[in-house]
Design an enzyme around this catalytic site. Structure first.
Site, PDB file in Angstrom:
ATOM      1  N   PHE A 173       3.687   6.832   1.078  1.00 45.96           N
ATOM      2  CA  PHE A 173       4.489   7.546   0.096  1.00 45.96           C
ATOM      3  C   PHE A 173       3.650   8.437  -0.805  1.00 45.96           C
ATOM      4  CE2 PHE A 173       6.287   3.393   1.058  1.00 45.96           C
ATOM      5  CZ  PHE A 173       7.406   3.810   1.740  1.00 45.96           C
ATOM      6  N   PRO A 200       0.827  -1.218   0.000  1.00 49.36           N
ATOM      7  CA  PRO A 200       0.000   0.000   0.000  1.00 49.36           C
ATOM      8  C   PRO A 200       0.855   1.260   0.000  1.00 49.36           C
ATOM      9  CG  PRO A 200      -0.938  -1.620   1.468  1.00 49.36           C
ATOM     10  CD  PRO A 200       0.380  -2.188   0.995  1.00 49.36           C
ATOM     11  N   CYS A 201       0.507   2.160  -0.901  1.00 52.51           N
ATOM     12  CA  CYS A 201       1.376   3.311  -1.153  1.00 52.51           C
ATOM     13  C   CYS A 201       1.045   4.503  -0.272  1.00 52.51           C
ATOM     14  CB  CYS A 201       1.287   3.709  -2.618  1.00 52.51           C
ATOM     15  SG  CYS A 201      -0.377   4.111  -3.177  1.00 52.51           S
ATOM     16  N   THR A 202       0.124   4.377   0.674  1.00 50.52           N
ATOM     17  CA  THR A 202      -0.286   5.509   1.496  1.00 50.52           C
ATOM     18  C   THR A 202       0.886   6.234   2.154  1.00 50.52           C
ATOM     19  OG1 THR A 202      -2.441   4.533   1.905  1.00 50.52           O
ATOM     20  CG2 THR A 202      -1.716   6.235   3.422  1.00 50.52           C
TER      21      THR A 202
END
Length: 367
Positions: free
Chosen positions: A102, A98-100
């Protein structure tokens, strides 16, 4: 041209899996299965997916004929993941951490959230399972200056346990996805050198090619034949706004007439030019987010009709097959939930291109 991928049934899966015998895939942070589905179309046997979001179970299992493990990866050991692979198969581990932490939308002062990087956790499981091939997809910002230490640590750890690595920022539109979506793709292999796939289309597919065939809808309406083809209601003010909006043009060009949001009158809101906008028919869509069904959260207005795009249209713009099942027949359709599932997914056509590259690599290098 849009790459059309239809859900693989049992017979199709048996035939396609024969293309890469004795290999199996486990998908970490699998969501509703965009990455898994593309790999299946490339001929791989996806046996399991792991994700903390239990609401993804139905879509993942129904469309991919694989086991969904609904637990945070922190609670799933390397030994458990290794046991998911059928005895005697060679291992591929893929994932989209999950890119949250970044994301430009969530970065806080000092980027403090990097301290619990899920990229590190993904690498921990790779080190424990020791798959021959891995793939990771993430936001390009992971490779930026501020996040470089996280990304470099990931690459160094891969190198330290014997992987050849290729990493590149690509645009999903170059792989048959009708969407302008930049992503960081990493491929790594213990078999030999491996490269991120080159573009698979010469001309980027468009919104028109993807969704123009669907029945017209009013705001708040649902198609009688497909309950995922539904659009949210719009307030009277937002109806006025979308009628003023021109495809591809910002709200700042409106003749005001009371249409501007109070926040956009302030200097702090003036830079948010890509909300309250329409898509353009003959270009790829803008990057879809978890709020892709909302006219006020991006350039997610339909190019022609006075409404935001429907959930089905969002799914097609993510290159999901037209018959992909997102919810059970007796479940209500919640915009926020289904929109989150679709917006977070790896575009299926990009995943298929990654799978094609891995298949070719295995044929060239595996004994």
């Amino acid at each position: 041209m849009v790459r059309v991928l239809e859900p693989a049934g049992a017979d199709e899966r048996s035939a396609s899996t024969a293309a890469v015998p004795d290999w199996a895939v486990v998908d970490l942070f699998c969501g509703i299965g965009g990455l898994s589905h593309g790999l299946r179309h490339a001929g791989f046997n996806v046996v399991a997916g792991v994700d903390a979001d239990e609401t993804c179970r139905y879509a993942f299992e129904t469309n991919n004929n694989a086991t969904f493990v609904g637990r945070p990866l922190e609670d799933v050991s390397g030994d458990e993941i290794a046991a998911m692979f059928p005895e005697g198969t060679r291992r591929i581990v893929v994932g989209c951490a999950p890119c949250t932490p970044f994301s430009a939308y969530s970065a806080g002062p000092g980027e403090a959230r990097d301290k619990w990087s899920l990229v590190d956790l993904f690498m921990d499981r790779i080190a424990a399972v020791e798959p021959e091939v891995i793939s990771m997809e993430n936001v390009p910002r992971l490779k930026s200056f501020k996040q470089r230490r996280v990304f470099n640590r990931f690459l160094e750890r891969l190198d330290g346990v014997g992987y050849e690595v290729s990493a590149k920022v690509v645009n999903a539109a170059d792989y048959g996805v009708p969407q302008d979506r930049s992503r960081l793709v990493v491929l790594a292999s213990k078999l030999g050198p491996i490269d991120v796939p080159a573009a698979t289309v010469n001309t980027r597919p468009t919104v028109r090619e993807a969704i123009a065939h669907l029945p017209a809808l009013d705001a708040g309406a649902v198609d009688a034949e497909d309950r995922i083809h539904r659009a949210p209601r719009l307030s009277s003010l937002n109806l006025r706004r979308i009628r003023a909006a021109k495809p591809g043009r910002p709200w700042s060009e409106w003749a005001d007439q009371g249409l501007l949001s109070p926040c956009h009158r302030r200097s702090t809101g003036a830079s948010y030019k890509n909300v309250y906008g329409r898509m353009e028919w003959d270009k790829p869509s803008p990057t879809l987010t978890t709020g892709c069904f909302s006219f006020g959260r991006g350039r997610f207005g339909h190019p022609k009709q006075d409404r935001a795009i429907s959930l089905r249209e969002a799914a097609l713009l993510q290159s999901f097959p037209a018959r992909y099942e997102f919810i059970a027949a007796d479940d209500p359709v919640w915009f926020a939930r289904v929109g989150r599932h679709i917006g977070n997914a790896v575009p299926v056509a990009l995943a298929a291109a990654i799978g094609d590259t891995i298949r070719t690599h295995i044929r060239e290098h595996a004994a």
